[in-house]
Design a protein around this motif. Structure first.
Motif, PDB file in Angstrom:
ATOM      1  N   UNK A   6      33.470  40.751  29.388  1.00  0.00           N
ATOM      2  CA  UNK A   6      32.446  41.260  30.289  1.00  0.00           C
ATOM      3  C   UNK A   6      33.056  42.360  31.145  1.00  0.00           C
ATOM      4  N   UNK A   7      32.238  43.292  31.556  1.00  0.00           N
ATOM      5  CA  UNK A   7      32.707  44.383  32.411  1.00  0.00           C
ATOM      6  C   UNK A   7      32.318  44.118  33.861  1.00  0.00           C
ATOM      7  N   UNK A   8      33.193  44.487  34.734  1.00  0.00           N
ATOM      8  CA  UNK A   8      32.955  44.354  36.173  1.00  0.00           C
ATOM      9  C   UNK A   8      33.363  45.649  36.851  1.00  0.00           C
ATOM     10  N   UNK A   9      32.655  45.984  37.892  1.00  0.00           N
ATOM     11  CA  UNK A   9      32.955  47.179  38.667  1.00  0.00           C
ATOM     12  C   UNK A   9      33.507  46.733  40.012  1.00  0.00           C
ATOM     13  N   UNK A  10      34.646  47.281  40.387  1.00  0.00           N
ATOM     14  CA  UNK A  10      35.169  47.087  41.730  1.00  0.00           C
ATOM     15  C   UNK A  10      34.849  48.349  42.511  1.00  0.00           C
ATOM     16  N   UNK A  11      34.144  48.204  43.615  1.00  0.00           N
ATOM     17  CA  UNK A  11      33.840  49.329  44.499  1.00  0.00           C
ATOM     18  C   UNK A  11      34.696  49.189  45.753  1.00  0.00           C
ATOM     19  N   UNK A  12      35.467  50.210  46.040  1.00  0.00           N
ATOM     20  CA  UNK A  12      36.363  50.177  47.185  1.00  0.00           C
ATOM     21  C   UNK A  12      35.691  50.859  48.368  1.00  0.00           C
ATOM     22  N   UNK A  13      35.517  50.101  49.440  1.00  0.00           N
ATOM     23  CA  UNK A  13      34.852  50.610  50.647  1.00  0.00           C
ATOM     24  C   UNK A  13      35.834  50.629  51.807  1.00  0.00           C
ATOM     25  N   UNK A  14      35.753  51.711  52.598  1.00  0.00           N
ATOM     26  CA  UNK A  14      36.554  51.766  53.812  1.00  0.00           C
ATOM     27  C   UNK A  14      35.696  52.291  54.949  1.00  0.00           C
ATOM     28  N   UNK A  15      36.288  52.347  56.118  1.00  0.00           N
ATOM     29  CA  UNK A  15      35.537  52.685  57.322  1.00  0.00           C
ATOM     30  C   UNK A  15      35.372  54.182  57.541  1.00  0.00           C
ATOM     31  N   UNK A  16      35.671  54.994  56.572  1.00  0.00           N
ATOM     32  CA  UNK A  16      35.476  56.432  56.719  1.00  0.00           C
ATOM     33  C   UNK A  16      36.628  57.214  56.128  1.00  0.00           C
TER      34      UNK A  16
END
Length: 133
Positions: A6-16
């Protein structure tokens, strides 16, 4: 890719865009090495199909006819999606364990783990209704 994977997406979020501003050049170099080593290890194990950082410029399009356009992907948000990994692993638990190893977590970065679907659930529902019975 293995059809059982299965494929999964990791989205990297930061504060700016200035999340690394407080780091010294040596700390930035060390962080870059940690990220590169992490990505290389995932790649060597065949767990990451591709990964990319995202640029700081961009636009946000909204409204029923796309009539609202804002500059910057983070113009009205509190977090910036700074990049992604497209993983090829077997389970959400496995993808989550990979996300827990993210070198940016100590800097306040968050990682969203999402399954990548073969088709939209909405479109599948429409297709199912349109099939003759």
């Amino acid at each position: 890719m293995n059809p059982d994977t299965t494929s999964y997406l990791l989205l990297f979020r930061n504060a700016g865009p200035d999340v690394h501003a407080h780091l010294t050049p040596a700390q930035r170099e060390e962080m870059t090495k940690k990220w590169n080593d992490w990505v290389q290890a995932l790649s060597d194990r065949g767990q990451v199909a591709h990964a990319s950082p995202l640029g700081l410029e961009g636009r946000v399009v909204s409204g029923g006819k796309g009539e609202r356009v804002s500059d910057g992907p983070y113009a009205e948000g509190k977090e910036v999606v700074g990049g992604y990994f497209f993983l090829t692993v077997d389970t959400l638990a496995e993808a989550t364990e990979i996300a827990k190893q993210c070198p940016g977590l100590p800097l306040g970065l968050t990682v969203e783990v999402r399954p990548v679907l073969a088709a939209s659930a909405v479109l599948e529902g429409v297709r199912a209704k349109s099939l003759p019975t």
